[in-house]
Scaffold this motif. Structure first.
Motif, short mmCIF file in Angstrom:
data_model
loop_
_atom_site.label_atom_id
_atom_site.label_comp_id
_atom_site.label_asym_id
_atom_site.label_seq_id
_atom_site.Cartn_x
_atom_site.Cartn_y
_atom_site.Cartn_z
N ARG A 1 0.82 -1.21 0.00
CA ARG A 1 0.00 0.00 0.00
C ARG A 1 0.86 1.27 0.00
NH1 ARG A 1 -2.92 0.95 4.20
NH2 ARG A 1 -2.20 -0.72 5.58
N SER A 2 2.03 1.20 0.64
CA SER A 2 2.91 2.38 0.67
C SER A 2 3.42 2.74 -0.72
CB SER A 2 4.11 2.12 1.61
OG SER A 2 5.04 1.22 1.03
N ALA A 3 3.43 1.77 -1.61
CA ALA A 3 3.90 2.01 -2.98
C ALA A 3 2.75 2.29 -3.94
CB ALA A 3 4.71 0.81 -3.47
N GLY A 4 1.54 2.43 -3.41
CA GLY A 4 0.41 2.81 -4.24
C GLY A 4 -0.41 1.66 -4.78
N HIS A 5 -0.12 0.44 -4.35
CA HIS A 5 -0.91 -0.71 -4.78
C HIS A 5 -2.20 -0.77 -3.96
CE1 HIS A 5 2.32 -2.08 -7.37
NE2 HIS A 5 3.15 -1.84 -6.37
N THR A 6 -3.22 -1.37 -4.55
CA THR A 6 -4.56 -1.34 -3.96
C THR A 6 -4.88 -2.65 -3.25
OG1 THR A 6 -5.35 0.15 -5.69
CG2 THR A 6 -7.02 -1.08 -4.45
N ARG A 7 -5.19 -2.55 -1.96
CA ARG A 7 -5.66 -3.72 -1.23
C ARG A 7 -7.14 -3.92 -1.53
NH1 ARG A 7 -7.24 -2.87 4.61
NH2 ARG A 7 -5.09 -2.84 5.28
N ALA A 8 -7.47 -5.07 -2.11
CA ALA A 8 -8.86 -5.37 -2.42
C ALA A 8 -9.59 -5.96 -1.23
CB ALA A 8 -8.93 -6.34 -3.61
N ASP B 1 8.80 -12.32 -14.56
CA ASP B 1 7.68 -11.57 -13.98
C ASP B 1 8.09 -10.68 -12.81
OD1 ASP B 1 5.54 -12.20 -15.57
OD2 ASP B 1 4.37 -13.14 -13.99
N HIS B 2 7.58 -9.44 -12.84
CA HIS B 2 7.69 -8.49 -11.73
C HIS B 2 6.28 -8.07 -11.32
CE1 HIS B 2 11.47 -8.18 -13.96
NE2 HIS B 2 12.04 -7.69 -12.87
N LEU B 3 6.15 -7.50 -10.15
CA LEU B 3 4.87 -6.91 -9.75
C LEU B 3 4.54 -5.78 -10.71
CD1 LEU B 3 2.68 -7.03 -7.50
CD2 LEU B 3 3.95 -5.21 -6.34
N TRP B 4 3.25 -5.66 -11.03
CA TRP B 4 2.83 -4.57 -11.91
C TRP B 4 3.37 -3.23 -11.43
CZ3 TRP B 4 1.10 -5.67 -16.48
CH2 TRP B 4 0.33 -6.82 -16.70
N VAL C 1 6.03 -7.76 -16.94
CA VAL C 1 5.10 -8.83 -16.60
C VAL C 1 4.76 -9.55 -17.90
CG1 VAL C 1 2.86 -9.46 -15.62
CG2 VAL C 1 4.10 -7.48 -14.72
N ASP C 2 5.01 -10.85 -17.95
CA ASP C 2 4.74 -11.61 -19.16
C ASP C 2 3.24 -11.69 -19.43
OD1 ASP C 2 7.29 -12.12 -19.98
OD2 ASP C 2 7.19 -14.29 -19.70
N PRO C 3 2.85 -11.84 -20.69
CA PRO C 3 1.44 -12.07 -21.00
C PRO C 3 0.96 -13.40 -20.41
CG PRO C 3 2.68 -11.48 -22.98
CD PRO C 3 3.69 -11.75 -21.91
#
Length: 249
Positions: free
Chosen positions: A41-48, A222-225, A230-232
């Motif tokens: 969350r500190s990096a701007g990712h969204t907790r669903a 693969d890395h986090l978005w 990120v591979d298809p």
């Protein structure tokens, strides 16, 4: 950026009272899961979502076509983190313990098909023995466009020195490590030996004339978005092999 969900079970008193399992309570579950949650969350990712203890159901991972509800939970997000007691059955399917029978006390990965029609790229299970090396091919069915399963080929320790593993995984992810490296390095410990493994599927070009081309695998790429490539998604019809990478540390 990524959407992620966290599920964590520390207490198992209901399972013990029902004579379902004699597993003891865990200790640092929420140190790890809170650490991952805060870092992302500190990096701007969204907790669903963030579910805990008896609010965690095995149907959150079970395929919706098999009576589950994964399309609204584990398969509706990019990254799914779960911590509980784990094991595997004789066929190599991951088994996870819950503290409520809604609807089963145990999850079994024979009922998972992640990424199918929906969203999931990565599952991280901080649980013992969910991907035992001799039977690891039993995880084949869970890959329905999912990219990487991060689990354990033996014990994952619950102790004072492993309380920061979730935070470390999260920090690695947002620092640009691959998902696989973030898992292996993040759960490693200076005092006890954890046993992380990452599993993915590859296409025919990944398995070429009996030679594995690791550079083409999601484990390698693969890395986090938002933090790298990120591979298809790889459609089930193109999945030709199962690849895994394990460490001890």
């Amino acid at each position: 950026m990524a959407r992620f969900g966290v599920e964590a079970i520390r207490y198992f008193n209901h399972a013990r009272a029902a004579n379902v399992d004699t597993a003891g309570d865990l200790t640092y579950t929420f140190n790890r899961s809170n650490g991952l949650d805060a870092k992302l969350r500190s990096a701007g990712h969204t907790r669903a979502f963030y579910w805990a203890n008896t609010n965690v159901f095995e149907t959150d991972l079970r395929d919706s076509d098999k009576g589950g509800d994964d399309r609204n939970w584990a398969d509706d997000i990019d990254l799914f983190w779960i911590e509980t007691h784990g094991n595997h059955d004789d066929a190599g399917h991951a088994v996870l313990l819950y503290d409520t029978p809604a609807t089963e006390w145990y999850a079994n990965s024979s009922n998972w098909q992640l990424g199918e029609d929906w969203n999931n790229e990565w599952v991280m299970a901080y649980s013992c023995d969910t991907a035992a090396l001799p039977t690891i091919t039993g995880l084949w069915n869970i890959f329905a466009r999912m990219h990487i399963y991060c689990g354990a080929w033996d014990l994952m320790w619950d102790g004072i020195t492993t309380d920061e593993c979730g935070e470390d995984v999260g920090d690695n992810l947002i620092s640009g490590d691959t998902v696989s490296r973030a898992w292996h390095d993040g759960v490693s410990d200076w005092w006890v030996d954890n046993h992380p493994v990452t599993v993915c599927v590859g296409d025919a070009a990944t398995w070429n004339d009996g030679n594995i081309r690791w550079e083409r695998s999601t484990i390698n790429r693969d890395h986090l978005w938002g933090h790298g490539v990120v591979d298809p998604d790889l459609a089930p019809a193109r999945q030709a092999c199962l690849l895994w990478y394990w460490t001890e540390g």
